[in-house]
Design a protein around this motif. Structure first.
Motif, short mmCIF file in Angstrom:
data_model
loop_
_atom_site.label_atom_id
_atom_site.label_comp_id
_atom_site.label_asym_id
_atom_site.label_seq_id
_atom_site.Cartn_x
_atom_site.Cartn_y
_atom_site.Cartn_z
N ASP A 450 1.93 -31.15 20.69
CA ASP A 450 2.31 -30.06 19.79
C ASP A 450 1.21 -29.02 19.82
OD1 ASP A 450 3.09 -28.33 17.81
OD2 ASP A 450 3.06 -29.80 16.18
N HIS A 451 1.44 -27.97 20.62
CA HIS A 451 0.39 -26.96 20.80
C HIS A 451 0.11 -26.19 19.52
CE1 HIS A 451 -2.23 -24.22 22.96
NE2 HIS A 451 -1.57 -23.20 22.43
N ASN A 452 1.03 -26.20 18.58
CA ASN A 452 0.85 -25.46 17.32
C ASN A 452 0.28 -26.32 16.20
OD1 ASN A 452 1.82 -22.92 18.25
ND2 ASN A 452 3.91 -23.70 18.10
N PHE A 453 -0.28 -27.46 16.54
CA PHE A 453 -0.88 -28.35 15.54
C PHE A 453 -2.21 -27.73 15.10
CE2 PHE A 453 -0.41 -32.92 14.22
CZ PHE A 453 -1.47 -32.94 13.31
N VAL A 454 -2.15 -26.92 14.05
CA VAL A 454 -3.29 -26.07 13.69
C VAL A 454 -4.53 -26.88 13.30
CG1 VAL A 454 -2.56 -25.85 11.27
CG2 VAL A 454 -3.98 -24.07 12.32
N MET A 455 -4.34 -28.03 12.64
CA MET A 455 -5.50 -28.80 12.23
C MET A 455 -6.25 -29.39 13.42
SD MET A 455 -5.28 -28.17 9.08
CE MET A 455 -6.76 -29.08 8.60
N ALA A 456 -5.54 -29.66 14.51
CA ALA A 456 -6.20 -30.14 15.73
C ALA A 456 -7.03 -29.02 16.37
CB ALA A 456 -5.17 -30.68 16.71
N HIS A 457 -6.50 -27.80 16.38
CA HIS A 457 -7.28 -26.66 16.88
C HIS A 457 -8.55 -26.50 16.07
CE1 HIS A 457 -4.66 -24.84 19.92
NE2 HIS A 457 -3.62 -25.11 19.14
N LEU A 458 -8.44 -26.62 14.74
CA LEU A 458 -9.60 -26.44 13.88
C LEU A 458 -10.63 -27.55 14.10
CD1 LEU A 458 -10.97 -24.82 11.66
CD2 LEU A 458 -9.68 -26.16 9.98
N ALA A 459 -10.15 -28.79 14.24
CA ALA A 459 -11.07 -29.90 14.49
C ALA A 459 -11.80 -29.73 15.82
CB ALA A 459 -10.30 -31.22 14.48
N LEU A 460 -11.08 -29.28 16.84
CA LEU A 460 -11.73 -29.04 18.14
C LEU A 460 -12.72 -27.88 18.05
CD1 LEU A 460 -8.70 -29.59 20.52
CD2 LEU A 460 -10.89 -30.79 20.65
N ALA A 461 -12.39 -26.87 17.25
CA ALA A 461 -13.32 -25.75 17.07
C ALA A 461 -14.63 -26.24 16.46
CB ALA A 461 -12.68 -24.68 16.18
N ASN A 466 -20.33 -27.74 17.20
CA ASN A 466 -21.46 -28.65 17.00
C ASN A 466 -22.10 -29.07 18.32
OD1 ASN A 466 -21.14 -28.59 14.22
ND2 ASN A 466 -19.79 -30.38 14.18
N ASN A 467 -21.32 -28.99 19.41
CA ASN A 467 -21.86 -29.28 20.74
C ASN A 467 -22.42 -28.04 21.42
OD1 ASN A 467 -21.15 -31.97 20.54
ND2 ASN A 467 -19.20 -31.73 21.61
N ASN A 468 -22.51 -26.93 20.66
CA ASN A 468 -23.02 -25.65 21.18
C ASN A 468 -22.16 -25.09 22.31
OD1 ASN A 468 -25.31 -25.42 19.45
ND2 ASN A 468 -26.36 -26.97 20.70
N GLN A 469 -20.88 -25.46 22.32
CA GLN A 469 -19.93 -24.88 23.28
C GLN A 469 -19.26 -23.69 22.57
OE1 GLN A 469 -18.32 -29.09 23.69
NE2 GLN A 469 -17.85 -28.29 25.73
N LEU A 470 -20.00 -22.62 22.40
CA LEU A 470 -19.57 -21.53 21.53
C LEU A 470 -18.33 -20.81 22.05
CD1 LEU A 470 -22.97 -20.02 20.36
CD2 LEU A 470 -21.60 -21.85 19.35
N ALA A 471 -18.23 -20.60 23.35
CA ALA A 471 -17.06 -19.90 23.89
C ALA A 471 -15.79 -20.72 23.65
CB ALA A 471 -17.25 -19.63 25.38
N GLU A 472 -15.88 -22.03 23.89
CA GLU A 472 -14.72 -22.88 23.68
C GLU A 472 -14.38 -22.97 22.20
OE1 GLU A 472 -13.04 -27.20 25.28
OE2 GLU A 472 -15.09 -26.56 25.71
N SER A 473 -15.43 -23.06 21.37
CA SER A 473 -15.21 -23.12 19.92
C SER A 473 -14.52 -21.86 19.42
CB SER A 473 -16.55 -23.29 19.20
OG SER A 473 -16.37 -23.29 17.81
N LYS A 474 -14.96 -20.71 19.91
CA LYS A 474 -14.35 -19.45 19.50
C LYS A 474 -12.87 -19.42 19.87
CE LYS A 474 -16.73 -15.72 20.05
NZ LYS A 474 -17.42 -14.53 20.62
N ARG A 475 -12.54 -19.97 21.03
CA ARG A 475 -11.14 -19.98 21.47
C ARG A 475 -10.28 -20.83 20.53
NH1 ARG A 475 -8.65 -23.55 24.95
NH2 ARG A 475 -10.65 -24.36 25.66
N TYR A 476 -10.79 -21.98 20.14
CA TYR A 476 -10.02 -22.84 19.24
C TYR A 476 -9.89 -22.22 17.85
CZ TYR A 476 -9.94 -26.72 22.57
OH TYR A 476 -9.70 -27.51 23.67
N TYR A 477 -10.95 -21.58 17.35
CA TYR A 477 -10.86 -20.90 16.06
C TYR A 477 -9.80 -19.81 16.10
CZ TYR A 477 -14.93 -22.99 13.72
OH TYR A 477 -15.81 -23.85 13.11
N VAL A 517 -19.55 -16.95 15.49
CA VAL A 517 -18.78 -17.95 16.24
C VAL A 517 -17.32 -17.53 16.33
CG1 VAL A 517 -17.99 -20.34 16.26
CG2 VAL A 517 -20.34 -19.80 15.59
N ILE A 518 -16.76 -17.08 15.20
CA ILE A 518 -15.35 -16.72 15.16
C ILE A 518 -15.15 -15.31 15.71
CG2 ILE A 518 -13.35 -16.45 13.65
CD1 ILE A 518 -14.71 -18.42 11.77
#
Length: 518
Positions: A450-461, A466-477, A517-518
């Motif tokens: 479910d690509h629209n599972f918003v809480m999963a996007h937020l958890a991954l963000a 926290n892993n300093n993967q800022l570009a990926e975090s910004k994408r998930y946010y 970040v966002i």
């Protein structure tokens, strides 16, 4: 924080007592903050200063606007900055830390060393971070092999400016008044201009997060407020109206494991329910220990449950089905086909639904053992109900029994392999266990289903940040915000445990301590 204002400001903005009483009632209704007669001058000072940040020259005009316009989370955060005090320092009230060091933590550390090497502590109302960092330094002092432990120190506050300062971890001499010398000598580096920066190994132990205790969305796996061993909530309850303060303590008790400890200010002791806590008298302080045995014993006859009270009005199976589906958007899973296919008649379905609804209400009210008993009863008759297995997983997670929680998650997934919510639930539990790599894999599996599972996007963000993967975090946010934009503001999000789309958007956008970040 000390509030000051010039005489000119006060002369131009004198508010009558009646006016302040009305304002106090409004603040109580929207924020839960309590300003009785003796605290009205504090309310007046805070509102006058807040009016300037909202670009009002006249305080009465500001109050008129405030009480007649819709205010969002950003407005509440600004008000909180002026109506609450961030006055703290390291090792404040040293006797509490001595009790922790000499009595509570040694026993907890010894017990956990024999099991999972895991400790969870929550600083609720953490202000600018001195308290959670003091906790981190004490644990660092007491546990020589701390690198081998899974330590969670959740630090939450309603004031995003405080959180931003706390996350920076840089302090002045003022934060070290009345502080033991070993704190600054061992755990800080000296910066320029008499500023001191906390060392990285201690700084990373504290996880700062926005959380409004008045919102009642805890305990929750989502915001990491479950299964706490110790909760600090000092000088927080005094700000709330009594009814809200009582509700907060009940929610905090549900966030503690059995035998967990609640540390509050002595002046706030009247809010602690005797049926949930034992007051343990140490030298110079009383600390409250959760006694689950006192808070359980609920049954169908003595627990007020709206779903049970109205069940006689629900005679049609379709209404029963709807009641189960809509009990709360956060309830995991869908109605299993097995309960329909394996049932011998409507009565069996009705009884099972009622029993599940009742168990769910027991879970929400913190009666975990009683809820577990009812759910195991359902499971013994039909072991293929993934919804029951998922709720059992949540119960064990809230009790801190994470391996059992994982086992029930795995059973639920076996019975419902295409349900994204079950993978999300398992990911949140694995994250607590420190298995972040597997948590990320399961969250990505959630989004695959479910690509629209918003809480999963937020958890991954949050995980990638926290892993300093800022570009990926910004994408998930950004993905989360994009999905949220399609929801009505007042829509409760699926699997969010009561958070609305508008509220979650505000929390993400207003998290100034994550700026950039966002």
């Amino acid at each position: 924080m000390q509030l000051r204002m010039s005489n000119n400001i006060k002369e131009n903005n004198i508010l009558s007592q009646d006016f302040l009483f009305k304002l106090s009632n409004f603040i109580s209704s929207r924020m839960g903050l309590n300003f009785p007669k003796e605290k009205l001058p504090d309310l007046e000072r805070g509102i006058i200063l807040a009016s300037k940040e909202f670009n009002f020259d006249n305080t009465k005009d500001f109050v008129d606007w405030l009480t007649t316009s819709p205010i969002d989370q950003k407005h509440i955060e600004i008000l909180a900055g002026y109506l609450t005090i961030g006055e703290t320092y390291f090792y404040r009230d040293e006797n509490y830390f001595e009790i922790l060091e000499n009595n509570i933590l040694p026993k907890l550390i010894s017990a956990r060393r024999q099991s999972d090497k895991r400790i969870r502590i929550w600083s609720a109302g953490c202000s600018t971070g001195e308290e959670p960092y003091s906790i981190a330094m004490l644990l660092h002092k007491l546990i020589p092999d701390i690198k081998d432990w899974e330590i969670t120190i959740l630090a939450s506050d309603i004031n995003s400016k405080f959180l931003k300062k706390a996350n920076e971890g840089i302090y002045t001499e003022w934060s070290f008044r009345n502080t033991p010398a070993w704190i600054r000598n061992n755990y800080f580096s000296h910066e320029s201009n008499k500023r001191f920066k906390i060392i990285p190994s201690v700084k990373k132990m504290a996880n700062f997060s926005y959380l409004n205790l008045a919102d009642e969305n805890y305990p929750s796996l989502i915001n990491n407020t479950n299964a706490m061993d110790i909760i600090f909530c000092r000088n927080v309850l005094m700000y709330f109206i009594p009814e809200l303060a009582n509700n907060v303590v009940v929610n905090l008790s549900n966030s503690l494991v059995e035998g967990g400890w609640l540390i509050i200010n002595p002046a706030e002791a009247s809010f602690v329910p005797q049926d949930r806590f034992d007051g343990i008298n140490f030298d110079n302080a009383i600390i409250y220990k959760r006694n689950t045995g006192k808070s359980t014993g609920a049954n169908e006859n003595n627990l007020s449950v709206s779903h049970i009270e109205t069940k006689d009005e629900i005679t049609d199976f379709n209404l029963k089905f709807k009641a189960w589906q809509n009990i709360e958007n956060s309830t995991i899973g869908k109605l299993d086909k097995s309960i329909i296919e394996n049932s011998s008649g409507g009565k069996t379905i009705s009884d099972s639904l009622d029993l599940y609804l009742f168990a769910y209400e027991l879970f929400k009210s913190g009666h975990y053992e009683d809820a577990e008993k009812h759910l195991l009863n359902i499971h013994s008759k039909d072991p293929l109900i993934s919804r029951v297995q998922a709720l059992l997983a949540r119960i064990y997670a809230n009790k801190g029994e994470l391996n059992d929680a994982i086992n029930w998650c795995e059973k639920a997934i076996l019975n419902d392999k295409l349900n994204p919510a079950l993978y999300y639930l398992q990911a949140t539990i694995l994250q607590e266990l420190g298995n972040k790599k597997e948590a990320i894999r399961l969250l990505k599996q959630t989004l695959y289903l479910d690509h629209n599972f918003v809480m999963a996007h937020l958890a991954l963000a949050n995980l990638t940040m926290n892993n300093n993967q800022l570009a990926e975090s910004k994408r998930y946010y950004r993905n989360a915000l994009s999905i949220l934009s399609a929801y009505p503001l007042d829509k409760i999000l699926p699997y969010s445990e009561g958070i609305t789309a508008g509220r979650l958007s505000e929390i993400i956008n207003a998290s100034n301590y994550k700026e950039g970040v966002i």
